[in-house]
Design a protein around this motif. Structure first.
Motif, PDB file in Angstrom:
ATOM      1  N   ILE A   1       0.860  -1.189   0.000  1.00 22.78           N
ATOM      2  CA  ILE A   1       0.000   0.000   0.000  1.00 22.78           C
ATOM      3  C   ILE A   1       0.885   1.224   0.000  1.00 22.78           C
ATOM      4  CG2 ILE A   1      -1.731   1.310   1.277  1.00 22.78           C
ATOM      5  CD1 ILE A   1      -2.817  -1.313   2.349  1.00 22.78           C
ATOM      6  N   GLY A   2       0.713   2.077  -1.013  1.00 25.11           N
ATOM      7  CA  GLY A   2       1.495   3.298  -1.134  1.00 25.11           C
ATOM      8  C   GLY A   2       0.755   4.509  -0.605  1.00 25.11           C
ATOM      9  N   ALA A   3       1.511   5.478  -0.073  1.00 21.82           N
ATOM     10  CA  ALA A   3       0.904   6.665   0.538  1.00 21.82           C
ATOM     11  C   ALA A   3       0.271   7.595  -0.483  1.00 21.82           C
ATOM     12  CB  ALA A   3       1.961   7.427   1.335  1.00 21.82           C
ATOM     13  N   PHE A   4       0.816   7.646  -1.695  1.00 18.15           N
ATOM     14  CA  PHE A   4       0.363   8.549  -2.746  1.00 18.15           C
ATOM     15  C   PHE A   4       0.253   9.983  -2.218  1.00 18.15           C
ATOM     16  CE2 PHE A   4      -1.897   9.930  -6.559  1.00 18.15           C
ATOM     17  CZ  PHE A   4      -1.306   9.125  -7.525  1.00 18.15           C
TER      18      PHE A   4
ATOM     19  N   THR B   1       3.386  -1.241   3.885  1.00 17.41           N
ATOM     20  CA  THR B   1       2.283  -0.300   3.810  1.00 17.41           C
ATOM     21  C   THR B   1       2.688   1.098   4.257  1.00 17.41           C
ATOM     22  OG1 THR B   1       1.565  -1.082   6.012  1.00 17.41           O
ATOM     23  CG2 THR B   1       0.479  -2.042   4.099  1.00 17.41           C
ATOM     24  N   ALA B   2       2.007   2.099   3.690  1.00 16.45           N
ATOM     25  CA  ALA B   2       2.167   3.497   4.091  1.00 16.45           C
ATOM     26  C   ALA B   2       0.849   4.203   3.811  1.00 16.45           C
ATOM     27  CB  ALA B   2       3.311   4.161   3.331  1.00 16.45           C
ATOM     28  N   ALA B   3       0.255   4.783   4.844  1.00 15.38           N
ATOM     29  CA  ALA B   3      -1.045   5.425   4.701  1.00 15.38           C
ATOM     30  C   ALA B   3      -1.257   6.363   5.887  1.00 15.38           C
ATOM     31  CB  ALA B   3      -2.159   4.376   4.652  1.00 15.38           C
ATOM     32  N   ILE B   4      -2.338   7.104   5.837  1.00 11.88           N
ATOM     33  CA  ILE B   4      -2.810   7.856   6.993  1.00 11.88           C
ATOM     34  C   ILE B   4      -3.936   7.053   7.639  1.00 11.88           C
ATOM     35  CG2 ILE B   4      -3.993   9.950   7.762  1.00 11.88           C
ATOM     36  CD1 ILE B   4      -2.565  11.456   5.527  1.00 11.88           C
ATOM     37  N   ASP B   5      -3.711   6.629   8.864  1.00 14.19           N
ATOM     38  CA  ASP B   5      -4.680   5.854   9.645  1.00 14.19           C
ATOM     39  C   ASP B   5      -4.896   4.471   9.030  1.00 14.19           C
ATOM     40  OD1 ASP B   5      -4.971   7.962  11.440  1.00 14.19           O
ATOM     41  OD2 ASP B   5      -6.631   8.838  10.310  1.00 14.19           O
TER      42      ASP B   5
ATOM     43  N   LYS C   1       5.875  -4.574   7.607  1.00 14.28           N
ATOM     44  CA  LYS C   1       6.662  -3.348   7.481  1.00 14.28           C
ATOM     45  C   LYS C   1       5.709  -2.207   7.176  1.00 14.28           C
ATOM     46  CE  LYS C   1      10.723  -1.223   5.431  1.00 14.28           C
ATOM     47  NZ  LYS C   1      12.015  -1.462   4.732  1.00 14.28           N
ATOM     48  N   ASP C   2       5.860  -1.107   7.928  1.00 19.19           N
ATOM     49  CA  ASP C   2       4.916  -0.003   7.766  1.00 19.19           C
ATOM     50  C   ASP C   2       5.608   1.345   7.933  1.00 19.19           C
ATOM     51  OD1 ASP C   2       1.853   0.794   7.757  1.00 19.19           O
ATOM     52  OD2 ASP C   2       2.860   2.017   9.266  1.00 19.19           O
ATOM     53  N   ARG C   3       5.149   2.334   7.129  1.00 14.99           N
ATOM     54  CA  ARG C   3       5.675   3.701   7.177  1.00 14.99           C
ATOM     55  C   ARG C   3       4.531   4.708   7.322  1.00 14.99           C
ATOM     56  NH1 ARG C   3      11.025   4.000   5.471  1.00 14.99           N
ATOM     57  NH2 ARG C   3      11.860   2.165   4.409  1.00 14.99           N
ATOM     58  N   SER C   4       3.507   4.363   8.074  1.00 12.96           N
ATOM     59  CA  SER C   4       2.282   5.160   8.111  1.00 12.96           C
ATOM     60  C   SER C   4       2.296   6.248   9.177  1.00 12.96           C
ATOM     61  CB  SER C   4       1.085   4.235   8.357  1.00 12.96           C
ATOM     62  OG  SER C   4       0.897   3.344   7.287  1.00 12.96           O
ATOM     63  N   ALA C   5       1.282   7.102   9.089  1.00 12.61           N
ATOM     64  CA  ALA C   5       0.906   8.021  10.171  1.00 12.61           C
ATOM     65  C   ALA C   5      -0.425   7.553  10.721  1.00 12.61           C
ATOM     66  CB  ALA C   5       0.791   9.453   9.642  1.00 12.61           C
ATOM     67  N   GLY C   6      -0.448   7.203  12.005  1.00  7.34           N
ATOM     68  CA  GLY C   6      -1.687   6.700  12.585  1.00  7.34           C
ATOM     69  C   GLY C   6      -1.828   5.204  12.396  1.00  7.34           C
ATOM     70  N   LEU C   7      -0.841   4.448  12.914  1.00  3.18           N
ATOM     71  CA  LEU C   7      -0.831   2.989  12.780  1.00  3.18           C
ATOM     72  C   LEU C   7      -1.277   2.326  14.069  1.00  3.18           C
ATOM     73  CD1 LEU C   7       0.053   0.252  11.416  1.00  3.18           C
ATOM     74  CD2 LEU C   7       2.332   0.701  12.382  1.00  3.18           C
ATOM     75  N   THR C   8      -2.164   1.324  13.939  1.00  5.67           N
ATOM     76  CA  THR C   8      -2.532   0.465  15.060  1.00  5.67           C
ATOM     77  C   THR C   8      -2.336  -0.985  14.637  1.00  5.67           C
ATOM     78  OG1 THR C   8      -4.175   2.038  15.898  1.00  5.67           O
ATOM     79  CG2 THR C   8      -4.377  -0.250  16.614  1.00  5.67           C
ATOM     80  N   VAL C   9      -1.604  -1.754  15.465  1.00  5.13           N
ATOM     81  CA  VAL C   9      -1.375  -3.179  15.234  1.00  5.13           C
ATOM     82  C   VAL C   9      -1.861  -3.904  16.480  1.00  5.13           C
ATOM     83  CG1 VAL C   9       0.344  -4.959  14.719  1.00  5.13           C
ATOM     84  CG2 VAL C   9       0.663  -2.646  13.819  1.00  5.13           C
ATOM     85  N   ARG C  10      -2.980  -4.617  16.384  1.00  7.33           N
ATOM     86  CA  ARG C  10      -3.569  -5.202  17.593  1.00  7.33           C
ATOM     87  C   ARG C  10      -4.146  -6.593  17.318  1.00  7.33           C
ATOM     88  NH1 ARG C  10      -8.436  -0.726  17.960  1.00  7.33           N
ATOM     89  NH2 ARG C  10      -9.646  -1.435  16.149  1.00  7.33           N
ATOM     90  N   TYR C  11      -3.905  -7.489  18.266  1.00  8.10           N
ATOM     91  CA  TYR C  11      -4.507  -8.822  18.275  1.00  8.10           C
ATOM     92  C   TYR C  11      -4.156  -9.642  17.028  1.00  8.10           C
ATOM     93  CZ  TYR C  11      -7.171  -6.189  21.722  1.00  8.10           C
ATOM     94  OH  TYR C  11      -7.533  -5.359  22.763  1.00  8.10           O
ATOM     95  N   ASN C  12      -2.901  -9.552  16.600  1.00  7.07           N
ATOM     96  CA  ASN C  12      -2.417 -10.346  15.481  1.00  7.07           C
ATOM     97  C   ASN C  12      -1.452 -11.425  15.967  1.00  7.07           C
ATOM     98  OD1 ASN C  12      -3.314  -8.493  13.037  1.00  7.07           O
ATOM     99  ND2 ASN C  12      -2.349  -7.134  14.541  1.00  7.07           N
ATOM    100  N   TRP C  13      -1.321 -12.499  15.208  1.00  6.64           N
ATOM    101  CA  TRP C  13      -0.291 -13.511  15.380  1.00  6.64           C
ATOM    102  C   TRP C  13       0.744 -13.256  14.291  1.00  6.64           C
ATOM    103  CZ3 TRP C  13      -0.165 -18.182  18.458  1.00  6.64           C
ATOM    104  CH2 TRP C  13       0.863 -19.086  18.122  1.00  6.64           C
ATOM    105  N   ILE C  14       1.978 -12.905  14.681  1.00  4.20           N
ATOM    106  CA  ILE C  14       3.010 -12.521  13.719  1.00  4.20           C
ATOM    107  C   ILE C  14       4.241 -13.389  13.983  1.00  4.20           C
ATOM    108  CG2 ILE C  14       4.396 -10.631  12.797  1.00  4.20           C
ATOM    109  CD1 ILE C  14       2.273  -8.705  13.890  1.00  4.20           C
TER     110      ILE C  14
END
Length: 236
Positions: free
Chosen positions: A129-132, A162-166, A187-200
């Motif tokens: 996912i690109g920020a555009f 990924t990179a996005a807003i929220d 891997k993420d370069r976002s503003a407003g990232l939440t990572v919750r309840y995942n198996w990684i």
């Protein structure tokens, strides 16, 4: 019993009340419809750039006319095999190779996008996912099984990039990358990232949460310096 060998772009918008939904219908044993990039064909009626970057693409097309796609839901699909050495037939009828960084889901730009309950594997990047320049916003990646992505001998392709807003990752199972692949799991370069309840599980890093290198709009966004990671299982 046979996969669908088709690839396409989503270049239109739904609404909050009536989103565009691309939904697989599970088989009697819960089997998800398989869409594969191996020997896939793009319809001649479509025309869009970067065909070699993905199986399903969101945003940036000539036909349909370019817009910012909004309110899109992709769910209940097995999306696979967008990477070398696989080939595909493009919208001009020519055979092309995928790039190393091709993705099962390649988002060039989108708003209010949900990717849910999909199996995503055997690609360069599982999801890209690109920020555009900040146009990509409000992304939900939920309840997917993402594994077996990456390129052997390379550190630059990942299960997700990924990179996005929220953007929110929740309830996903993220397994090991392909044998010999050196990339990260999430891997993420976002503003407003939440990572919750995942198996990684596994990857060069389970989480690689780094700077937003592509857009000053992300760096200057008020959510840029707050990232929430909780309730996950991380396995090395």
């Amino acid at each position: 019993s046979e996969p669908y060998r088709e690839k396409w772009v989503v270049g239109r918008s739904g609404t909050a009340e009536a989103p565009i939904r691309i939904v697989g219908v599970p088989g009697p044993g819960g089997e998800l419809p398989v869409i594969t990039g191996e020997n896939a064909t793009t319809r001649r009626e479509l025309n869009f750039t970067n065909e070699d970057r993905g199986l399903i693409k969101i945003g940036s097309s000539n036909v349909p006319a370019d817009t910012l796609p909004e309110h899109i839901i992709i769910e209940n699909l097995d999306l696979r095999s967008a990477r070398p050495p696989y080939k595909f037939t493009d919208d001009s009828g020519n055979t092309q190779d995928y790039r190393d960084n091709a993705a099962s889901v390649y988002v060039e730009k989108a708003k209010h996008l949900t990717i849910r309950n999909c199996i995503i594997h055997d690609s360069g990047n599982g999801i890209f996912i690109g920020a555009f320049d900040g146009d990509t916003e409000d992304i939900l990646i939920e309840s997917n099984y993402i594994y077996d992505n990456g390129i052997e001998g390379s550190y630059y392709q990942h299960n997700t990039y990924t990179a996005a807003i929220d953007i929110t990752y929740q309830y996903n199972r993220m397994g090991s990358l392909r044998d010999g692949a050196g990339g990260n799991n999430l891997k993420d370069r976002s503003a407003g990232l939440t990572v919750r309840y995942n198996w990684i599980e596994n990857g060069n890093r389970q989480l690689d949460l780094v700077d937003a290198e592509d857009s000053s709009n992300l760096v200057n966004h008020p959510d840029y310096r707050e990232t929430y990671v909780y309730g996950n299982v991380l396995i090395e």
